[in-house]
Design an enzyme around this catalytic site. Sequence first.
Site, PDB file in Angstrom:
ATOM      1  N   ARG A 154       0.860  -1.169  -0.047  1.00  0.00           N
ATOM      2  CA  ARG A 154      -0.116  -0.043   0.075  1.00  0.00           C
ATOM      3  C   ARG A 154       0.862   1.240   0.026  1.00  0.00           C
ATOM      4  O   ARG A 154       0.465   2.155  -0.561  1.00  0.00           O
ATOM      5  CB  ARG A 154      -0.915   0.132   1.328  1.00  0.00           C
ATOM      6  CG  ARG A 154      -1.999  -1.027   0.673  1.00  0.00           C
ATOM      7  CD  ARG A 154      -3.118  -0.949   2.011  1.00  0.00           C
ATOM      8  NE  ARG A 154      -4.215  -1.615   1.704  1.00  0.00           N
ATOM      9  CZ  ARG A 154      -5.191  -2.199   2.615  1.00  0.00           C
ATOM     10  NH1 ARG A 154      -4.984  -2.261   3.722  1.00  0.00           N
ATOM     11  NH2 ARG A 154      -6.376  -2.803   2.156  1.00  0.00           N
ATOM     12  N   LYS A 194     -19.327 -15.415   0.695  1.00  0.00           N
ATOM     13  CA  LYS A 194     -20.894 -14.924   0.976  1.00  0.00           C
ATOM     14  C   LYS A 194     -21.579 -14.531  -0.651  1.00  0.00           C
ATOM     15  O   LYS A 194     -21.322 -13.572  -1.138  1.00  0.00           O
ATOM     16  CB  LYS A 194     -20.908 -13.754   1.826  1.00  0.00           C
ATOM     17  CG  LYS A 194     -20.620 -14.253   3.232  1.00  0.00           C
ATOM     18  CD  LYS A 194     -20.527 -13.243   4.266  1.00  0.00           C
ATOM     19  CE  LYS A 194     -18.879 -12.938   4.881  1.00  0.00           C
ATOM     20  NZ  LYS A 194     -18.060 -12.307   4.242  1.00  0.00           N
ATOM     21  N   GLY A 228      -8.947  -6.528  -1.876  1.00  0.00           N
ATOM     22  CA  GLY A 228      -9.174  -7.612  -0.853  1.00  0.00           C
ATOM     23  C   GLY A 228      -8.620  -8.971  -0.905  1.00  0.00           C
ATOM     24  O   GLY A 228      -7.521  -9.067  -1.484  1.00  0.00           O
ATOM     25  N   GLY A 286     -13.852  -3.196  -0.383  1.00  0.00           N
ATOM     26  CA  GLY A 286     -15.176  -2.603  -0.497  1.00  0.00           C
ATOM     27  C   GLY A 286     -15.516  -1.514  -1.579  1.00  0.00           C
ATOM     28  O   GLY A 286     -16.533  -1.507  -2.049  1.00  0.00           O
TER      29      GLY A 286
HETATM   30  P1  AMP Z   1     -15.512 -13.113   0.608  1.00  0.00           P
HETATM   31  O1  AMP Z   1     -15.332 -12.411   1.771  1.00  0.00           O
HETATM   32  O2  AMP Z   1     -17.117 -13.509   0.560  1.00  0.00           O
HETATM   33  O3  AMP Z   1     -15.000 -12.914  -0.725  1.00  0.00           O
HETATM   34  O4  AMP Z   1     -15.014 -14.712   0.970  1.00  0.00           O
HETATM   35  C1  AMP Z   1     -13.664 -14.899   0.952  1.00  0.00           C
HETATM   36  C2  AMP Z   1     -13.145 -16.143   1.734  1.00  0.00           C
HETATM   37  O5  AMP Z   1     -13.932 -17.200   1.075  1.00  0.00           O
HETATM   38  C3  AMP Z   1     -12.033 -16.640   1.637  1.00  0.00           C
HETATM   39  O6  AMP Z   1     -11.120 -16.341   2.829  1.00  0.00           O
HETATM   40  C4  AMP Z   1     -11.881 -18.097   1.142  1.00  0.00           C
HETATM   41  O7  AMP Z   1     -11.246 -18.772   1.829  1.00  0.00           O
HETATM   42  C5  AMP Z   1     -13.279 -18.224   1.430  1.00  0.00           C
HETATM   43  N1  AMP Z   1     -13.780 -19.445   0.702  1.00  0.00           N
HETATM   44  C6  AMP Z   1     -13.714 -19.638  -0.791  1.00  0.00           C
HETATM   45  N2  AMP Z   1     -14.101 -20.673  -1.104  1.00  0.00           N
HETATM   46  C7  AMP Z   1     -14.649 -21.473   0.179  1.00  0.00           C
HETATM   47  C8  AMP Z   1     -15.085 -22.798   0.407  1.00  0.00           C
HETATM   48  N3  AMP Z   1     -15.399 -23.546  -0.839  1.00  0.00           N
HETATM   49  N4  AMP Z   1     -15.413 -23.167   1.473  1.00  0.00           N
HETATM   50  C9  AMP Z   1     -15.207 -22.310   2.685  1.00  0.00           C
HETATM   51  N5  AMP Z   1     -14.641 -20.948   2.474  1.00  0.00           N
HETATM   52  C10 AMP Z   1     -13.979 -20.709   1.224  1.00  0.00           C
END
Ligand code: AMP
Length: 395
Positions: free
Chosen positions: A36, A197, A349, A372
Amino acid sequence: MKKTIADIQLKGKRVLMRADFNVPLDEHRNITDDARIVAALPSIKYIIAEGGRLILMSHMGRPKGEKKEEFCLDPVAERLSALLGKNVKKMDDCIGEDVEEAAGSMVDGDVILLENLRFYKEETKNDVVFAKQLASLGEVFAEDAFGTCHRAHASTVGITEFLPSVAGFLVQKEIEYFEKVTKSPDKPFCLILGGAKVADKIPLIENMLDKIDYLIIGGAMAYTFLKSRHKGIGSSRVENEMLDTVRKIFDEAGKKNVSIFLPKDHVVSKEIAEKAKNKVVAEDIPDGWIGLDIGPATIKRYRSVIKESKTIVWNGPMGLFEMKAYSTGTKKLAEFMAKLDATTVIGGGDTAAAVNQIGLGKKMSHMSTGGGASLEYLEGKELPGIAALDEKERV
Ligand code: AMP
């Protein structure tokens, strides 16, 4: 078009620049990743070279309006001094007499760094008095912290009421790429979404369906999509309350001629642990097994979709990439993208972290510095920290 630091006279001027120096530190307060700080260097070096007097400000961590030693910006000043090869004077506060005095006695090319803005709760409250105090230090405001542009804070929005306000080069590049992909993308346009999510990504999908040709889904969010298509997902992470919403997305995509691609095989395990036994299963995941990465057949298929695309925007890892055993999907996708002659934009991120970890950041057209903020841009929202900057005069 927003005005940038290249559009104004900087010589002899006190330039108050908002940067994002929210860098990770280890337990001894050593910076573990200075990306950064490095990202802000083009603007910093330019302002110095033009004879500006640079006053830098940033937040770090979440001190919640209190001065806390662990969030002081001293390590940043030290690293920045080393990177620039010149002394960056670190202040103990971001407003007040001492800072005003230091700002007033600067000479051309000097750099000072104010203390963590979030030691004042007024910062995140966009307090007008605080914003005015900050503004009194400079003659021009430069915004170079894309990661906080989606927040209306005193140092991103309030301050623009009191000073001419322009974009730094980092923010300029972010605007350029996000405007291109949201307004006039080269086609075919492939959006890749992953991560955990589903709910977080719905507004983005809804906004982008009009613009894209292909939507590739991976990561844990794929299991909610697969369940809505009546596929077996075993014990994988799922958001049952989003099933109806996901079905509507399929309907909308059909109407708009957007092809949605879902994983057709998976790396599964019975527990989430690096050393746990895992295997590849095609189609349905058996009961008791958890999907943790996309499988080899899916990787191959996604590769061919990506290869056909002229614009690719990627947000969210394809699997639980933090564990080596489940990082292959994310890694392979990054490798394919790195070789393409296309516009490749990586959301900030987790995705940017994953791509940087593999060492492929430089091979992408654009690595966003805001998690974000990049999501909100793709959702079609106006970012307050960008909206508040001055427009370029039209000739
Ligand atoms: P997000 O903040 O929604 O973009 O999620 C990111 C996180 O999702 C990362 O820490 C990944 O390790 C997790 N992730 C991705 N695929 C999977 C999976 N199949 N099962 C559990 N966690 C996951």
